[in-house]
Design an enzyme around this catalytic site. Structure first.
Site, PDB file in Angstrom:
ATOM      1  N   ASN A   9      20.725   8.116  -5.511  1.00  0.00           N
ATOM      2  CA  ASN A   9      21.933   8.612  -4.716  1.00  0.00           C
ATOM      3  C   ASN A   9      22.971   9.187  -5.493  1.00  0.00           C
ATOM      4  O   ASN A   9      23.554   8.495  -6.004  1.00  0.00           O
ATOM      5  CB  ASN A   9      22.452   7.462  -3.624  1.00  0.00           C
ATOM      6  CG  ASN A   9      23.539   7.836  -2.762  1.00  0.00           C
ATOM      7  OD1 ASN A   9      23.924   8.955  -2.745  1.00  0.00           O
ATOM      8  ND2 ASN A   9      24.370   6.863  -2.378  1.00  0.00           N
ATOM      9  N   TRP A  10      22.965  10.604  -5.701  1.00  0.00           N
ATOM     10  CA  TRP A  10      23.845  10.968  -6.377  1.00  0.00           C
ATOM     11  C   TRP A  10      25.430  11.121  -5.880  1.00  0.00           C
ATOM     12  O   TRP A  10      26.382  11.323  -6.752  1.00  0.00           O
ATOM     13  CB  TRP A  10      23.529  12.537  -6.733  1.00  0.00           C
ATOM     14  CG  TRP A  10      22.417  12.651  -7.678  1.00  0.00           C
ATOM     15  CD1 TRP A  10      21.353  11.913  -8.057  1.00  0.00           C
ATOM     16  CD2 TRP A  10      21.828  13.859  -8.117  1.00  0.00           C
ATOM     17  NE1 TRP A  10      20.505  12.507  -8.824  1.00  0.00           N
ATOM     18  CE2 TRP A  10      20.559  13.634  -8.849  1.00  0.00           C
ATOM     19  CE3 TRP A  10      22.133  15.369  -7.739  1.00  0.00           C
ATOM     20  CZ2 TRP A  10      19.890  14.858  -9.337  1.00  0.00           C
ATOM     21  CZ3 TRP A  10      21.335  16.599  -8.426  1.00  0.00           C
ATOM     22  CH2 TRP A  10      20.402  16.046  -9.210  1.00  0.00           C
ATOM     23  N   LYS A  11      25.418  10.821  -4.874  1.00  0.00           N
ATOM     24  CA  LYS A  11      26.846  10.770  -4.045  1.00  0.00           C
ATOM     25  C   LYS A  11      27.288  12.180  -4.120  1.00  0.00           C
ATOM     26  O   LYS A  11      26.594  12.947  -4.333  1.00  0.00           O
ATOM     27  CB  LYS A  11      27.728   9.695  -4.525  1.00  0.00           C
ATOM     28  CG  LYS A  11      26.932   8.256  -4.361  1.00  0.00           C
ATOM     29  CD  LYS A  11      27.655   7.145  -4.606  1.00  0.00           C
ATOM     30  CE  LYS A  11      27.081   5.714  -4.555  1.00  0.00           C
ATOM     31  NZ  LYS A  11      27.740   4.604  -4.520  1.00  0.00           N
ATOM     32  N   HIS A  95      25.348   4.091   4.853  1.00  0.00           N
ATOM     33  CA  HIS A  95      25.756   3.891   3.534  1.00  0.00           C
ATOM     34  C   HIS A  95      27.391   3.112   3.732  1.00  0.00           C
ATOM     35  O   HIS A  95      28.257   3.574   4.523  1.00  0.00           O
ATOM     36  CB  HIS A  95      25.973   4.959   2.518  1.00  0.00           C
ATOM     37  CG  HIS A  95      26.104   4.425   0.951  1.00  0.00           C
ATOM     38  ND1 HIS A  95      27.365   4.327   0.751  1.00  0.00           N
ATOM     39  CD2 HIS A  95      25.198   4.309  -0.005  1.00  0.00           C
ATOM     40  CE1 HIS A  95      27.331   3.825  -0.567  1.00  0.00           C
ATOM     41  NE2 HIS A  95      26.001   3.671  -0.844  1.00  0.00           N
ATOM     42  N   GLU A  97      29.626   3.619   2.038  1.00  0.00           N
ATOM     43  CA  GLU A  97      31.103   4.449   1.906  1.00  0.00           C
ATOM     44  C   GLU A  97      31.310   5.264   3.065  1.00  0.00           C
ATOM     45  O   GLU A  97      32.183   5.598   3.542  1.00  0.00           O
ATOM     46  CB  GLU A  97      30.636   5.509   0.660  1.00  0.00           C
ATOM     47  CG  GLU A  97      30.862   4.648  -0.840  1.00  0.00           C
ATOM     48  CD  GLU A  97      30.154   4.946  -1.841  1.00  0.00           C
ATOM     49  OE1 GLU A  97      29.594   5.976  -1.951  1.00  0.00           O
ATOM     50  OE2 GLU A  97      29.744   4.147  -2.879  1.00  0.00           O
ATOM     51  N   GLU A 168      22.552  -3.587   0.158  1.00  0.00           N
ATOM     52  CA  GLU A 168      23.595  -3.063  -0.800  1.00  0.00           C
ATOM     53  C   GLU A 168      24.864  -3.817  -0.215  1.00  0.00           C
ATOM     54  O   GLU A 168      25.819  -3.461   0.301  1.00  0.00           O
ATOM     55  CB  GLU A 168      24.068  -1.537  -0.842  1.00  0.00           C
ATOM     56  CG  GLU A 168      22.868  -0.715  -0.940  1.00  0.00           C
ATOM     57  CD  GLU A 168      23.302   0.602  -1.488  1.00  0.00           C
ATOM     58  OE1 GLU A 168      22.910   0.957  -2.664  1.00  0.00           O
ATOM     59  OE2 GLU A 168      24.258   1.316  -0.948  1.00  0.00           O
ATOM     60  N   GLY A 174      28.965  -0.037  -7.669  1.00  0.00           N
ATOM     61  CA  GLY A 174      29.907   0.719  -8.488  1.00  0.00           C
ATOM     62  C   GLY A 174      30.979  -0.018  -9.486  1.00  0.00           C
ATOM     63  O   GLY A 174      31.962   0.326  -9.812  1.00  0.00           O
ATOM     64  N   SER A 213      25.004  -1.537  -8.549  1.00  0.00           N
ATOM     65  CA  SER A 213      25.096  -1.812  -9.956  1.00  0.00           C
ATOM     66  C   SER A 213      23.889  -1.893 -10.474  1.00  0.00           C
ATOM     67  O   SER A 213      23.531  -2.591 -11.699  1.00  0.00           O
ATOM     68  CB  SER A 213      26.206  -2.735 -10.498  1.00  0.00           C
ATOM     69  OG  SER A 213      27.394  -2.395  -9.983  1.00  0.00           O
ATOM     70  N   GLY A 234      22.890   4.309  -7.715  1.00  0.00           N
ATOM     71  CA  GLY A 234      24.045   5.213  -7.666  1.00  0.00           C
ATOM     72  C   GLY A 234      24.365   5.865  -9.183  1.00  0.00           C
ATOM     73  O   GLY A 234      23.465   6.607  -9.643  1.00  0.00           O
ATOM     74  N   GLY A 235      25.180   5.304  -9.798  1.00  0.00           N
ATOM     75  CA  GLY A 235      25.686   5.639 -11.133  1.00  0.00           C
ATOM     76  C   GLY A 235      24.460   5.908 -12.001  1.00  0.00           C
ATOM     77  O   GLY A 235      24.564   6.927 -12.534  1.00  0.00           O
TER      78      GLY A 235
HETATM   79  P1  13P Z   1      25.909   2.097  -7.944  1.00  0.00           P
HETATM   80  O1  13P Z   1      24.489   1.991  -8.327  1.00  0.00           O
HETATM   81  O2  13P Z   1      26.789   3.255  -8.740  1.00  0.00           O
HETATM   82  O3  13P Z   1      26.547   0.563  -8.033  1.00  0.00           O
HETATM   83  O4  13P Z   1      25.928   2.526  -6.453  1.00  0.00           O
HETATM   84  C1  13P Z   1      25.120   1.993  -5.522  1.00  0.00           C
HETATM   85  C2  13P Z   1      24.691   2.698  -4.174  1.00  0.00           C
HETATM   86  O5  13P Z   1      25.790   2.602  -3.507  1.00  0.00           O
HETATM   87  C3  13P Z   1      23.668   3.374  -4.060  1.00  0.00           C
HETATM   88  O6  13P Z   1      23.592   3.917  -2.777  1.00  0.00           O
END
Ligand code: 13P
Length: 251
Positions: A9-11, A95, A97, A168, A174, A213, A234-235
């Site tokens: 997930n590149w966000k 998600h 967010e 999640e 993050g 994470s 994510g990251g």
């Molecule tokens: P991180 O891997 O950056 O913690 O993000 C997880 C996430 O929200 C994937 O959708």
């Protein structure tokens, strides 16, 4: 046997140049062989570019959100059929967010999951508790209500049959704080049981990803747990070597 899935997930990150480099690096790494299913979910505006870069690979494309509506006067929105039209196989929905910054509640998320399924997409339904909710011992209740919004309707259940669930915990996203493999496994087992109580076959079959994470150095121990079928990343999905290590850990 459930085939693991790793979804990046590149966000809201990236650029045309960054996408080019990232996909080229991932494809080079894949030549060494990755047996898990892998999907990349870039921002909407890069879907077509990334889809082109993935042509001829086994890596799938996914969106990060979608409208619950089919088409029409919804300025700024993207319809499920549009994601399918540009080659998406998956779409991330609910998600944390989206839930916290854009006010998406369980009912709206359920509508989006159903609409995505109707357009032929595989929804990745995200669930998870905040730190406050965990500390108040409400983790299971929160996740149960996020799941029940789908499990309690025939269309919701049908949509989940082609879908994936991602657990999640919000406090792990993050933040560098990962749920311990056992904490994650406990919740994955809870989720699987809740699905199985409605549909035993689906409970056994549905893939449940862990997100929050996940890095190259902790993926293998998470993915070794019985009910963890891969990750939503994510990251670390923005770094070629990290992402490849995670994909390789999900064999
Ligand atoms: P991180 O891997 O950056 O913690 O993000 C997880 C996430 O929200 C994937 O959708």
């Amino acid at each position: 046997m459930r085939k693991p899935l790793v979804a990046g997930n590149w966000k809201m990150n990236g650029s045309r140049d960054a996408a080019q480099d990232l996909i080229a690096g991932i494809r080079r790494g894949f030549e060494a062989g990755v047996s898990a299913d892998v999907a990349i979910c870039p921002p909407f505006v890069y879907l077509t570019q990334v889809g082109g870069l993935l042509d001829g690979s086994d890596i799938a494309l996914g969106g990060q959100n979608v409208s619950q509506h089919e088409s029409g006067a919804y300025t700024g929105e993207v319809a499920p059929a549009m994601l399918a039209d540009v080659g998406c196989e998956y779409v991330i929905l609910g998600h944390s967010e989206r839930r916290s910054y854009y006010g998406e509640d369980d009912a709206l998320v359920a509508d989006k999951v159903v609409a995505a399924h109707a357009a032929g997409l595989k929804p990745i339904l995200c669930v998870g508790e905040t730190l406050d909710q965990r500390e108040a011992d409400r983790t299971e209740a929160v996740v149960a209500s996020q799941l029940d919004a789908l499990l309690n309707s025939a269309e919701g259940l049908a949509a989940l049959k082609t879908g994936v669930i991602a657990y999640e915990p919000v406090w792990a996203i993050g933040t560098g704080k990962t749920a311990s493999p056992q904490q994650a496994q406990d919740m994955h087992a809870f989720i699987r049981q809740r699905v199985a109580a409605k549909d035993a076959e689906l409970g056994a079959k549905i893939r449940i990803l862990y997100g929050g994470s996940v890095k190259g150095n902790n993926a293998a121990e998470l993915f070794a747990m019985a009910d963890i079928d891969g990750g939503l990343i994510g990251g670390a999905s923005l770094q070629v070597d990290e992402f490849l290590t995670i994909c390789q850990a999900a064999q």
